[in-house]
Scaffold this motif. Structure first.
Motif, PDB file in Angstrom:
ATOM      1  N   ARG A 127       0.865  -1.182   0.000  1.00 17.58           N
ATOM      2  CA  ARG A 127       0.000   0.000   0.000  1.00 17.58           C
ATOM      3  C   ARG A 127       0.906   1.237   0.000  1.00 17.58           C
ATOM      4  NH1 ARG A 127      -5.078   1.681   1.379  1.00 17.58           N
ATOM      5  NH2 ARG A 127      -5.711  -0.456   1.806  1.00 17.58           N
ATOM      6  N   PRO A 128       0.787   2.074  -1.036  1.00 17.14           N
ATOM      7  CA  PRO A 128       1.660   3.252  -1.087  1.00 17.14           C
ATOM      8  C   PRO A 128       1.222   4.325  -0.086  1.00 17.14           C
ATOM      9  CG  PRO A 128       0.206   3.218  -2.978  1.00 17.14           C
ATOM     10  CD  PRO A 128      -0.053   1.953  -2.229  1.00 17.14           C
ATOM     11  N   ASN A 129       2.173   5.083   0.353  1.00 14.17           N
ATOM     12  CA  ASN A 129       1.885   6.210   1.240  1.00 14.17           C
ATOM     13  C   ASN A 129       1.633   7.498   0.467  1.00 14.17           C
ATOM     14  OD1 ASN A 129       2.254   4.710   3.634  1.00 14.17           O
ATOM     15  ND2 ASN A 129       4.458   4.892   3.393  1.00 14.17           N
ATOM     16  N   ARG A 130       2.196   7.563  -0.738  1.00 12.07           N
ATOM     17  CA  ARG A 130       2.113   8.801  -1.496  1.00 12.07           C
ATOM     18  C   ARG A 130       2.031   8.496  -2.983  1.00 12.07           C
ATOM     19  NH1 ARG A 130       6.061  13.970  -0.860  1.00 12.07           N
ATOM     20  NH2 ARG A 130       5.386  14.991  -2.743  1.00 12.07           N
ATOM     21  N   VAL A 131       1.092   9.145  -3.654  1.00 13.64           N
ATOM     22  CA  VAL A 131       0.925   8.991  -5.097  1.00 13.64           C
ATOM     23  C   VAL A 131       0.938  10.382  -5.716  1.00 13.64           C
ATOM     24  CG1 VAL A 131      -0.628   8.249  -6.938  1.00 13.64           C
ATOM     25  CG2 VAL A 131      -0.420   6.883  -4.863  1.00 13.64           C
ATOM     26  N   LYS A 132       1.712  10.539  -6.772  1.00 18.13           N
ATOM     27  CA  LYS A 132       1.797  11.834  -7.444  1.00 18.13           C
ATOM     28  C   LYS A 132       1.599  11.633  -8.937  1.00 18.13           C
ATOM     29  CE  LYS A 132       4.638  15.957  -7.623  1.00 18.13           C
ATOM     30  NZ  LYS A 132       5.823  16.596  -7.049  1.00 18.13           N
ATOM     31  N   LEU A 133       0.737  12.461  -9.526  1.00 19.92           N
ATOM     32  CA  LEU A 133       0.479  12.409 -10.962  1.00 19.92           C
ATOM     33  C   LEU A 133       0.914  13.743 -11.567  1.00 19.92           C
ATOM     34  CD1 LEU A 133      -1.458  10.393 -12.873  1.00 19.92           C
ATOM     35  CD2 LEU A 133      -2.595  12.575 -13.081  1.00 19.92           C
ATOM     36  N   VAL A 134       1.684  13.683 -12.652  1.00 19.53           N
ATOM     37  CA  VAL A 134       2.223  14.880 -13.285  1.00 19.53           C
ATOM     38  C   VAL A 134       1.804  14.888 -14.747  1.00 19.53           C
ATOM     39  CG1 VAL A 134       4.304  16.219 -13.769  1.00 19.53           C
ATOM     40  CG2 VAL A 134       4.221  14.736 -11.750  1.00 19.53           C
ATOM     41  N   THR A 135       1.232  16.014 -15.197  1.00 17.62           N
ATOM     42  CA  THR A 135       0.812  16.117 -16.594  1.00 17.62           C
ATOM     43  C   THR A 135       1.981  16.565 -17.465  1.00 17.62           C
ATOM     44  OG1 THR A 135       0.181  18.432 -16.469  1.00 17.62           O
ATOM     45  CG2 THR A 135      -1.483  16.808 -15.837  1.00 17.62           C
ATOM     46  N   GLU A 136       1.735  16.593 -18.761  1.00 17.00           N
ATOM     47  CA  GLU A 136       2.783  16.965 -19.709  1.00 17.00           C
ATOM     48  C   GLU A 136       3.251  18.403 -19.543  1.00 17.00           C
ATOM     49  OE1 GLU A 136      -0.421  16.256 -22.706  1.00 17.00           O
ATOM     50  OE2 GLU A 136       0.784  17.713 -23.795  1.00 17.00           O
ATOM     51  N   HIS A 137       2.435  19.262 -18.937  1.00 17.52           N
ATOM     52  CA  HIS A 137       2.831  20.655 -18.744  1.00 17.52           C
ATOM     53  C   HIS A 137       3.425  20.902 -17.366  1.00 17.52           C
ATOM     54  CE1 HIS A 137       0.989  21.505 -22.531  1.00 17.52           C
ATOM     55  NE2 HIS A 137      -0.158  21.020 -22.120  1.00 17.52           N
ATOM     56  N   GLY A 138       3.620  19.841 -16.596  1.00 15.22           N
ATOM     57  CA  GLY A 138       4.245  19.976 -15.287  1.00 15.22           C
ATOM     58  C   GLY A 138       3.281  20.236 -14.151  1.00 15.22           C
ATOM     59  N   VAL A 139       1.993  20.235 -14.423  1.00 15.86           N
ATOM     60  CA  VAL A 139       1.008  20.418 -13.361  1.00 15.86           C
ATOM     61  C   VAL A 139       0.860  19.071 -12.646  1.00 15.86           C
ATOM     62  CG1 VAL A 139      -1.393  20.959 -12.858  1.00 15.86           C
ATOM     63  CG2 VAL A 139      -0.169  22.227 -14.610  1.00 15.86           C
ATOM     64  N   ALA A 140       0.893  19.108 -11.322  1.00 17.61           N
ATOM     65  CA  ALA A 140       0.900  17.859 -10.552  1.00 17.61           C
ATOM     66  C   ALA A 140      -0.104  17.902  -9.418  1.00 17.61           C
ATOM     67  CB  ALA A 140       2.289  17.617  -9.993  1.00 17.61           C
ATOM     68  N   VAL A 141      -0.556  16.717  -9.044  1.00 18.94           N
ATOM     69  CA  VAL A 141      -1.384  16.551  -7.844  1.00 18.94           C
ATOM     70  C   VAL A 141      -0.765  15.408  -7.049  1.00 18.94           C
ATOM     71  CG1 VAL A 141      -3.560  17.437  -8.736  1.00 18.94           C
ATOM     72  CG2 VAL A 141      -2.990  15.031  -9.033  1.00 18.94           C
ATOM     73  N   THR A 142      -0.877  15.522  -5.730  1.00 18.14           N
ATOM     74  CA  THR A 142      -0.293  14.520  -4.851  1.00 18.14           C
ATOM     75  C   THR A 142      -1.341  14.071  -3.847  1.00 18.14           C
ATOM     76  OG1 THR A 142       1.856  15.589  -5.069  1.00 18.14           O
ATOM     77  CG2 THR A 142       1.578  14.057  -3.237  1.00 18.14           C
ATOM     78  N   GLU A 143      -1.378  12.778  -3.607  1.00 15.78           N
ATOM     79  CA  GLU A 143      -2.276  12.201  -2.609  1.00 15.78           C
ATOM     80  C   GLU A 143      -1.414  11.489  -1.571  1.00 15.78           C
ATOM     81  OE1 GLU A 143      -5.715  12.264  -2.379  1.00 15.78           O
ATOM     82  OE2 GLU A 143      -5.410  11.263  -0.471  1.00 15.78           O
ATOM     83  N   THR A 144      -1.636  11.818  -0.309  1.00 15.14           N
ATOM     84  CA  THR A 144      -0.850  11.176   0.747  1.00 15.14           C
ATOM     85  C   THR A 144      -1.693  10.230   1.585  1.00 15.14           C
ATOM     86  OG1 THR A 144      -1.248  13.066   2.184  1.00 15.14           O
ATOM     87  CG2 THR A 144       0.799  13.061   0.908  1.00 15.14           C
ATOM     88  N   GLU A 145      -2.985  10.163   1.281  1.00 12.58           N
ATOM     89  CA  GLU A 145      -3.883   9.250   2.012  1.00 12.58           C
ATOM     90  C   GLU A 145      -4.419   8.229   1.032  1.00 12.58           C
ATOM     91  OE1 GLU A 145      -5.002   9.714   5.326  1.00 12.58           O
ATOM     92  OE2 GLU A 145      -3.582  11.345   5.604  1.00 12.58           O
ATOM     93  N   VAL A 146      -3.701   7.159   0.814  1.00 10.22           N
ATOM     94  CA  VAL A 146      -4.138   6.135  -0.142  1.00 10.22           C
ATOM     95  C   VAL A 146      -4.853   5.039   0.615  1.00 10.22           C
ATOM     96  CG1 VAL A 146      -3.428   4.476  -1.887  1.00 10.22           C
ATOM     97  CG2 VAL A 146      -2.246   6.657  -1.670  1.00 10.22           C
TER      98      VAL A 146
END
Length: 146
Positions: A127-146
């Protein structure tokens, strides 16, 4: 004033014409390249400003070791799934290693239109502690509650 002064002046004038003839095309090309680079930078900045994503949900299934990430494109820029990156606990998960991608429930789509939701299923042993998604333009979102 003899011939030597007139001859020297003519040689210097011809030399200057040759130098300008060589330098002008180089300077013109450099100016065009600079203008193109500035236009490209402005286009990238506009795309960056119009890009926004919202992380809807991340879930982890411990029985199948599958991590599901649902993200909605809330901006006005069309994004590419193949140029979207995923990091699980800070480790890059290559796009080719994802188990499945769906855009609004359809598999095999590469374009991610504004208002549509991208679902990514990736394998994770723990089970990951942190998930981060990054788009092609560098915009990112991070989730720390998986």
């Amino acid at each position: 004033m003899g011939f030597s002064t007139s001859g020297a002046t003519a040689i210097i004038f011809v030399g200057m014409l040759v130098a300008v003839g060589i330098a002008y095309p180089v300077l013109q090309t450099a100016h065009e390249d600079r203008t193109t680079a500035i236009d490209d930078r402005d286009d990238r900045t506009l795309d960056l400003r119009n890009t926004a994503i919202e992380l809807n949900e991340t879930s982890y299934d411990g029985t199948t070791d599958n991590l599901t990430v649902n993200v909605t494109n809330t901006g006005s820029t069309t994004l590419s799934v193949s140029e979207t990156d995923l990091l699980i606990d800070g480790v890059y998960e290559p796009n080719g290693d994802w188990l499945e991608t769906r855009v609004n429930g359809t598999t095999g789509r590469d374009l991610w239109q504004p208002g549509e939701t991208l679902s990514i299923v990736a394998s994770s042993a723990d089970r990951p502690n942190r998930v981060k998604l990054v788009t092609e333009h560098g915009v990112a979102v991070t989730e720390t509650e998986v």
